[in-house]
Scaffold this motif. Structure first.
Motif, PDB file in Angstrom:
ATOM      1  N   LEU A  55       0.830  -1.201   0.000  1.00 52.24           N
ATOM      2  CA  LEU A  55       0.000   0.000   0.000  1.00 52.24           C
ATOM      3  C   LEU A  55       0.860   1.244   0.000  1.00 52.24           C
ATOM      4  N   SER A  56       1.931   1.233   0.805  1.00 56.68           N
ATOM      5  CA  SER A  56       2.761   2.435   0.787  1.00 56.68           C
ATOM      6  C   SER A  56       3.506   2.554  -0.537  1.00 56.68           C
ATOM      7  N   PHE A  57       3.746   1.409  -1.195  1.00 57.25           N
ATOM      8  CA  PHE A  57       4.328   1.465  -2.540  1.00 57.25           C
ATOM      9  C   PHE A  57       3.348   2.107  -3.510  1.00 57.25           C
ATOM     10  N   PHE A  58       2.077   1.685  -3.422  1.00 58.48           N
ATOM     11  CA  PHE A  58       1.095   2.203  -4.381  1.00 58.48           C
ATOM     12  C   PHE A  58       0.687   3.640  -4.083  1.00 58.48           C
ATOM     13  N   LYS A  59       1.176   4.208  -2.964  1.00 64.02           N
ATOM     14  CA  LYS A  59       0.974   5.638  -2.764  1.00 64.02           C
ATOM     15  C   LYS A  59       1.878   6.427  -3.710  1.00 64.02           C
ATOM     16  N   HIS A  60       3.044   5.844  -4.026  1.00 62.15           N
ATOM     17  CA  HIS A  60       3.976   6.530  -4.921  1.00 62.15           C
ATOM     18  C   HIS A  60       3.709   6.197  -6.378  1.00 62.15           C
ATOM     19  N   VAL A  61       3.276   4.984  -6.619  1.00 63.66           N
ATOM     20  CA  VAL A  61       3.159   4.493  -7.986  1.00 63.66           C
ATOM     21  C   VAL A  61       1.715   4.068  -8.188  1.00 63.66           C
ATOM     22  N   SER A  62       1.127   4.515  -9.292  1.00 61.09           N
ATOM     23  CA  SER A  62      -0.267   4.139  -9.498  1.00 61.09           C
ATOM     24  C   SER A  62      -0.339   2.680  -9.940  1.00 61.09           C
TER      25      SER A  62
END
Lengths: 310, 310
Positions: A55-62
């Motif tokens: 989830l914290s990854f997908f905050k940066h990358v869509s």
């Protein structure tokens, strides 16, 4: 009177004894339950950990970029986060492995279950188990330093790292998994079906292919699914022999990275906890888990069916 | 006999001959495929033997890794492997055996038990590298164990837990109900029945599972690389024994470490040929270790089947 009193005494002490006994029994049961519950806790921990880090990854990358970008260069200055190159590497190496493991595993299973004399079977089964016990890093060594040079004699243009040699060795590595499960399924087919087939004049081979294999279909399919899930999750062979360059390709003659190889590659460096690079391995891990989960569920359903038939 | 009868007979004989040929062809194919597996193993083993045997000497076992390949050894690797295995066994055996006992003897038939059972099967299908990610997030960072022997041992323990659970259940299930009934009839409690009868009688089977699990854990590389184990360790962890009271120290649990497969992986990935000879030697030691353990387990199981007639 005295006798009666002593009776009472022993009664009450027996009661106390029983009570203590009961308590300690309950305690032991609770401890045992906790040990059994650990497996559920592990699963929960895996899911929670992968999902929160992703989830914290997908905050940066869509999610869209993750699924459609054709480059995977998360550690470069010009970072791209497309999982496709890793997925293509995983699919190609697994496909090569399965092209080896499924036919060879099936033939081995049919041979061992329907053709082999008792002594051959008793010797071959433990041997196959030993083959499955060889550490994967050793298979990686074998792929890089034995199989690749051998293949280069046939295809001189083959590079030093390739999905082909990693896949071939991986295939041989998973033969034991496929063959032992497929054989179990085939031996569970009741004898009278074979006898009926022989009585109609069928040969062994015809019986194996037209009676036993359809009868054991769900079990054999479950064995294939297990093989697929092994191939997708296998790490060291691809990390050593396939090279670790993310490369969007469907050509097994090229070097490429799989999802697992990427995780290894990043772990070898010293990534700071919480950085985007650190998070990418969890996003890659989540992708891998979802892929294997789908196969595991299919395999589970097939195995359940194959048990229920007889 | 009329001409047409003779013609028919010839045709039938031709069909039979064809079918027999089909059987023979498959028999040969089956043997060939089995031979390919055997030959692969022989090629793998002899290739390592030729490359690695000259390097195997006393010095190889008692030297630290080095930048100069001819003086490099596997001292820190095999010490690390031993210590990690101690942690793995200490965690996996009580958890796995406890869970196996619970599921087989205590578990009521309800949803929770079924969830646990499905979970154990699913955990067995989770790729090993995912356990590495779990350990990296949970043990290394959240619980603060760091990149230590403890983290690695626990990661491998979680990985082999399903193997130990399944082996325990199978060994206990093989004990006939009459043994339990006899114990209960004499007033034994559930735990007394389990600890005095079921566990001792199933010990060989459980041991087989533990050995297979540990053999698997020794060869696992991916989860340990993922937690960030170092590949170059030129010192030993602090000794578990001390001169003064309390004589035992647990400092080694938190020490950085390396293990055999990682040492081998490190050497394989180097371009210099001399290091690859070291990789072969390390692989040889690793394969002999895991194969001995697997062979021991297979032998134990074989003897058990032969001797036990309930």
């Amino acid at each position: 009177m005295t006798a009666r009193r002593s009776d009472n005494n022993s009664d009450s002490s027996a009661l106390g004894y029983n009570y203590r006994r009961h308590l300690s029994e309950r305690f032991i049961e609770a401890v045992l339950f906790l040990t059994a519950f650990v497996s559920v806790a592990i699963t929960l921990a895996i899911v929670v950990m992968l999902v929160t880090e992703s989830l914290s990854f997908f905050k940066h990358v869509s999610l869209w970029e993750f699924l459609t970008d054709t480059q995977w260069t998360p550690l470069f200055d010009n970072a791209h986060y497309g999982i496709l190159p890793l997925v293509s590497g995983t699919v190609v190496s697994s496909a090569v492995a399965l092209l080896v493991a499924i036919p060879m595993g099936t033939i081995t299973a049919i041979y061992l279950s329907e053709f082999a004399p008792f002594t051959v079977r008793e010797m071959a089964k433990p041997f196959l188990e030993l083959l499955g016990g060889v550490p994967t890093v050793v298979y990686g060594y074998f792929a890089l330093l034995f199989v690749t040079p051998l293949l280069q004699k046939i295809f001189p243009e083959l590079p030093g790292f390739s999905l082909l040699s990693a896949g071939l060795v991986m295939g041989i590595m998973i033969i034991p998994y496929v063959s032992s499960m497929a054989e179990d399924a085939m031996r569970a087919v009741p004898m009278h079906l074979r006898e009926g087939s022989y009585a109609m004049g069928a040969t062994r081979f015809q019986t194996a292919v037209r009676v036993v294999m359809p009868g054991a279909f769900s079990g054999i399919a479950a064995a294939y699914i297990l093989g697929i899930s092994r191939a997708v999750g296998e790490t060291m062979v691809v990390a050593i022999a396939a090279g670790m360059q993310p490369n969007l390709t469907w050509n097994p003659m090229e070097p490429a990275a799989t999802i697992t190889a990427y995780i290894v590659q990043v772990s070898l460096g010293d990534l700071p906890h919480g950085s985007i690079g650190y998070q990418t391995i969890f996003a890659a891990g989540l992708t891998l888990l979802l892929i294997t989960l789908v196969f595991n569920i299919i395999g589970h359903l097939l195995r359940k069916r194959f048990r229920e038939v007889y | 006999m009329s001409d047409s009868d003779a013609q028919n007979l010839r045709e039938i004989r031709a069909i039979i001959a064809r079918h027999k040929l089909g059987d023979l062809i498959f028999l040969v194919t089956g043997l060939l495929v089995l031979m390919i597996a055997v030959l692969t193993f022989i090629a793998l083993f002899s290739h390592m033997l030729i490359d690695g045997l000259p390097r195997l000497s006393w010095d190889f076992f008692t030297s630290f890794p080095s930048r100069r390949p001819e003086s490099a050894g596997i001292l820190s690797a095999w010490v690390g492997t031993t210590l990690v295995m101690i942690v793995t066994a200490a965690a996996a055996v009580p958890l796995g055996v406890g869970a196996g006992i619970y599921l087989e003897e205590y578990a009521p038939k309800n949803i929770l038990t079924e969830i646990i059972e499905i979970n154990v099967t699913n955990l067995a299908g989770v790729p090993s590298i995912i356990y590495g990610l779990l350990a990296l997030s949970l043990f290394v960072h959240q619980l603060g164990f760091g990149q230590s022997i403890l983290s690695a041992g626990l990661a491998l323990a979680l990985l082999i837990l399903p193997i130990v659970i399944v082996a325990t259940r199978e060994a206990i299930r093989a004990i006939p109900v009459t043994i339990r009934e006899g114990a209960y009839a004499l007033g034994a409690t559930k735990w007394q029945t389990v600890s005095d009868h079921l566990l001792p009688y199933s010990a060989a089977g459980i041991l087989t599972g533990i050995i297979i699990g540990l053999a698997r854990a020794i060869g696992e590389t991916a989860p340990i690389i993922t937690i960030g184990a170092l590949t170059f360790i030129a010192f030993l962890p602090p000794s578990p024994f001390k001169e003064e009271f309390p004589y035992i120290s647990f400092e080694w649990l938190m020490a950085p470490f390396t293990v055999m497969p990682i040492q081998m992986f490190n050497w394989v990935s180097r371009p210099e040929e001399a290091f690859q000879m070291n990789a072969a030697a390390a692989g040889l030691v690793l394969v002999i270790m895991t194969l001995t353990m697997n062979a021991l387990a297979i032998y134990l199981r074989y003897r058990m089947r032969k001797n036990l007639k309930w």
